[in-house]
Write a protein that holds these residues in place. Structure first.
Motif, PDB file in Angstrom:
ATOM      1  N   LEU A  73     -14.579  -2.383  10.340  1.00 17.92           N
ATOM      2  CA  LEU A  73     -13.706  -1.377   9.726  1.00 17.92           C
ATOM      3  C   LEU A  73     -12.492  -2.039   9.075  1.00 17.92           C
ATOM      4  CD1 LEU A  73     -13.783   1.383  12.480  1.00 17.92           C
ATOM      5  CD2 LEU A  73     -14.917   1.422  10.255  1.00 17.92           C
ATOM      6  N   VAL A  74     -11.927  -3.034   9.736  1.00 15.69           N
ATOM      7  CA  VAL A  74     -10.776  -3.751   9.173  1.00 15.69           C
ATOM      8  C   VAL A  74     -11.195  -4.485   7.894  1.00 15.69           C
ATOM      9  CG1 VAL A  74      -9.162  -5.663   9.565  1.00 15.69           C
ATOM     10  CG2 VAL A  74      -9.532  -3.954  11.345  1.00 15.69           C
ATOM     11  N   LEU A  75     -12.375  -5.086   7.918  1.00 19.14           N
ATOM     12  CA  LEU A  75     -12.867  -5.776   6.718  1.00 19.14           C
ATOM     13  C   LEU A  75     -13.027  -4.784   5.564  1.00 19.14           C
ATOM     14  CD1 LEU A  75     -13.925  -8.273   5.251  1.00 19.14           C
ATOM     15  CD2 LEU A  75     -16.165  -7.818   6.279  1.00 19.14           C
ATOM     16  N   ALA A  76     -13.594  -3.636   5.834  1.00 18.36           N
ATOM     17  CA  ALA A  76     -13.783  -2.623   4.792  1.00 18.36           C
ATOM     18  C   ALA A  76     -12.447  -2.128   4.253  1.00 18.36           C
ATOM     19  CB  ALA A  76     -14.596  -1.458   5.339  1.00 18.36           C
ATOM     20  N   GLU A  77     -11.515  -1.858   5.144  1.00 17.06           N
ATOM     21  CA  GLU A  77     -10.202  -1.366   4.714  1.00 17.06           C
ATOM     22  C   GLU A  77      -9.441  -2.433   3.928  1.00 17.06           C
ATOM     23  OE1 GLU A  77      -7.501   1.426   3.941  1.00 17.06           O
ATOM     24  OE2 GLU A  77      -9.394   1.748   4.994  1.00 17.06           O
TER      25      GLU A  77
ATOM     26  N   ARG B 205     -10.923  -2.554   0.442  1.00 18.92           N
ATOM     27  CA  ARG B 205     -10.465  -1.413  -0.369  1.00 18.92           C
ATOM     28  C   ARG B 205      -9.012  -1.613  -0.811  1.00 18.92           C
ATOM     29  NH1 ARG B 205     -13.896   1.619   3.181  1.00 18.92           N
ATOM     30  NH2 ARG B 205     -12.195   1.960   4.650  1.00 18.92           N
ATOM     31  N   THR B 206      -8.187  -2.143   0.066  1.00 19.56           N
ATOM     32  CA  THR B 206      -6.787  -2.394  -0.274  1.00 19.56           C
ATOM     33  C   THR B 206      -6.678  -3.456  -1.359  1.00 19.56           C
ATOM     34  OG1 THR B 206      -6.102  -1.794   1.965  1.00 19.56           O
ATOM     35  CG2 THR B 206      -4.546  -3.087   0.661  1.00 19.56           C
TER      36      THR B 206
ATOM     37  N   ALA C 112      -8.861  -4.152  -3.640  1.00 23.46           N
ATOM     38  CA  ALA C 112      -9.298  -3.542  -4.901  1.00 23.46           C
ATOM     39  C   ALA C 112      -8.187  -2.668  -5.486  1.00 23.46           C
ATOM     40  CB  ALA C 112     -10.560  -2.721  -4.673  1.00 23.46           C
ATOM     41  N   LEU C 113      -7.538  -1.895  -4.639  1.00 24.89           N
ATOM     42  CA  LEU C 113      -6.442  -1.040  -5.092  1.00 24.89           C
ATOM     43  C   LEU C 113      -5.302  -1.875  -5.675  1.00 24.89           C
ATOM     44  CD1 LEU C 113      -5.242   1.837  -5.215  1.00 24.89           C
ATOM     45  CD2 LEU C 113      -4.240   1.375  -2.975  1.00 24.89           C
ATOM     46  N   LEU C 114      -4.949  -2.961  -5.001  1.00 23.27           N
ATOM     47  CA  LEU C 114      -3.887  -3.837  -5.496  1.00 23.27           C
ATOM     48  C   LEU C 114      -4.268  -4.516  -6.813  1.00 23.27           C
ATOM     49  CD1 LEU C 114      -2.677  -5.439  -2.160  1.00 23.27           C
ATOM     50  CD2 LEU C 114      -1.462  -3.761  -3.574  1.00 23.27           C
ATOM     51  N   ALA C 115      -5.576  -4.677  -7.033  1.00 22.68           N
ATOM     52  CA  ALA C 115      -6.058  -5.262  -8.284  1.00 22.68           C
ATOM     53  C   ALA C 115      -6.202  -4.201  -9.382  1.00 22.68           C
ATOM     54  CB  ALA C 115      -7.388  -5.971  -8.055  1.00 22.68           C
ATOM     55  N   GLY C 116      -5.862  -2.948  -9.052  1.00 23.96           N
ATOM     56  CA  GLY C 116      -5.923  -1.880 -10.051  1.00 23.96           C
ATOM     57  C   GLY C 116      -7.296  -1.265 -10.225  1.00 23.96           C
ATOM     58  N   ARG C 117      -8.172  -1.424  -9.236  1.00 21.37           N
ATOM     59  CA  ARG C 117      -9.523  -0.868  -9.316  1.00 21.37           C
ATOM     60  C   ARG C 117      -9.723   0.179  -8.227  1.00 21.37           C
ATOM     61  NH1 ARG C 117     -12.170  -4.688  -7.399  1.00 21.37           N
ATOM     62  NH2 ARG C 117     -10.834  -6.478  -7.616  1.00 21.37           N
ATOM     63  N   ASP C 118     -10.629   1.098  -8.479  1.00 23.12           N
ATOM     64  CA  ASP C 118     -10.987   2.082  -7.456  1.00 23.12           C
ATOM     65  C   ASP C 118     -12.361   1.765  -6.857  1.00 23.12           C
ATOM     66  OD1 ASP C 118     -12.554   2.736  -9.610  1.00 23.12           O
ATOM     67  OD2 ASP C 118     -12.055   4.876  -9.607  1.00 23.12           O
TER      68      ASP C 118
ATOM     69  N   PRO D 251     -18.447  -7.031  -4.397  1.00 25.81           N
ATOM     70  CA  PRO D 251     -19.087  -7.741  -3.281  1.00 25.81           C
ATOM     71  C   PRO D 251     -18.438  -9.086  -2.971  1.00 25.81           C
ATOM     72  CG  PRO D 251     -20.753  -6.804  -4.717  1.00 25.81           C
ATOM     73  CD  PRO D 251     -19.425  -6.610  -5.404  1.00 25.81           C
ATOM     74  N   ASP D 252     -18.008  -9.795  -4.003  1.00 30.62           N
ATOM     75  CA  ASP D 252     -17.355 -11.084  -3.778  1.00 30.62           C
ATOM     76  C   ASP D 252     -16.056 -10.936  -3.003  1.00 30.62           C
ATOM     77  OD1 ASP D 252     -19.349 -12.572  -5.013  1.00 30.62           O
ATOM     78  OD2 ASP D 252     -18.424 -12.385  -6.984  1.00 30.62           O
ATOM     79  N   GLU D 253     -15.364  -9.805  -3.193  1.00 29.12           N
ATOM     80  CA  GLU D 253     -14.137  -9.561  -2.431  1.00 29.12           C
ATOM     81  C   GLU D 253     -14.433  -9.437  -0.944  1.00 29.12           C
ATOM     82  OE1 GLU D 253     -10.958  -7.169  -5.129  1.00 29.12           O
ATOM     83  OE2 GLU D 253     -12.709  -6.054  -4.476  1.00 29.12           O
ATOM     84  N   VAL D 254     -15.507  -8.742  -0.623  1.00 26.71           N
ATOM     85  CA  VAL D 254     -15.879  -8.587   0.784  1.00 26.71           C
ATOM     86  C   VAL D 254     -16.153  -9.957   1.392  1.00 26.71           C
ATOM     87  CG1 VAL D 254     -17.505  -7.531   2.403  1.00 26.71           C
ATOM     88  CG2 VAL D 254     -16.821  -6.283   0.353  1.00 26.71           C
ATOM     89  N   ARG D 255     -16.904 -10.771   0.678  1.00 32.77           N
ATOM     90  CA  ARG D 255     -17.213 -12.121   1.165  1.00 32.77           C
ATOM     91  C   ARG D 255     -15.948 -12.948   1.334  1.00 32.77           C
ATOM     92  NH1 ARG D 255     -19.700 -15.131  -3.115  1.00 32.77           N
ATOM     93  NH2 ARG D 255     -17.519 -15.387  -3.604  1.00 32.77           N
ATOM     94  N   ASP D 256     -15.091 -12.930   0.329  1.00 33.65           N
ATOM     95  CA  ASP D 256     -13.871 -13.737   0.392  1.00 33.65           C
ATOM     96  C   ASP D 256     -12.942 -13.272   1.508  1.00 33.65           C
ATOM     97  OD1 ASP D 256     -14.864 -15.170  -1.737  1.00 33.65           O
ATOM     98  OD2 ASP D 256     -13.636 -14.136  -3.233  1.00 33.65           O
ATOM     99  N   LEU D 257     -12.831 -11.982   1.698  1.00 32.89           N
ATOM    100  CA  LEU D 257     -11.967 -11.455   2.751  1.00 32.89           C
ATOM    101  C   LEU D 257     -12.555 -11.674   4.135  1.00 32.89           C
ATOM    102  CD1 LEU D 257     -10.763  -8.266   0.918  1.00 32.89           C
ATOM    103  CD2 LEU D 257      -9.357 -10.228   1.585  1.00 32.89           C
ATOM    104  N   ALA D 258     -13.881 -11.755   4.227  1.00 29.79           N
ATOM    105  CA  ALA D 258     -14.512 -12.040   5.522  1.00 29.79           C
ATOM    106  C   ALA D 258     -14.048 -13.390   6.043  1.00 29.79           C
ATOM    107  CB  ALA D 258     -16.036 -12.001   5.393  1.00 29.79           C
ATOM    108  N   ARG D 259     -13.783 -14.319   5.144  1.00 30.35           N
ATOM    109  CA  ARG D 259     -13.295 -15.652   5.543  1.00 30.35           C
ATOM    110  C   ARG D 259     -11.930 -15.579   6.230  1.00 30.35           C
ATOM    111  NH1 ARG D 259     -15.493 -17.293   0.078  1.00 30.35           N
ATOM    112  NH2 ARG D 259     -17.309 -18.552   0.596  1.00 30.35           N
TER     113      ARG D 259
END
Length: 101
Positions: free
Chosen positions: A38-42, A45-46, A48-54, A58-66
């Motif tokens: 849940l933390v990874l998903a949130e 999403r955050t 993406a929002l900070l990057a100006g996207r809604d 997939p690459d963001e999920v991978r990068d944030l998982a690190r």
């Protein structure tokens, strides 16, 4: 059932690989919890929002998982004493996951 988005498939692929045995990574005593997913998903999403996207890439999920997952994993004692780190395990698992496009 509607088709899954690329983000949803990436999220499932990444989060499904973080369990401890049986059936998971043998070097882990405790895998990532549902709360970690849940933390990874949130976090994704955050970002993406900070990057100006809604939408989340997939690459963001991978990068944030690190960043999100290593401190949520507990090594099995043999792994801990052999010098393996949770960050190394995260990198190995992420390297095996095909990110959907």
């Amino acid at each position: 059932m509607p088709p899954q988005s690329a983000w949803s498939r990436a999220y499932q692929a990444i989060c499904s690989n973080w369990s401890a045995p049986p059936g998971g990574e043998p070097r882990l005593a405790l895998g990532a919890s549902p709360r970690a997913a849940l933390v990874l998903a949130e976090t994704a999403r955050t970002a993406a929002l900070l990057a100006g996207r809604d939408y989340v890439l997939p690459d963001e999920v991978r990068d944030l998982a690190r960043v999100v997952l290593p401190h949520r994993l507990v090594l099995e004692s043999r792994s801990r004493y052999s010098g393996v780190t949770t960050a190394e395990i995260v990198e190995e698992i992420l390297g095996k996951i095909k990110i959907p496009r």
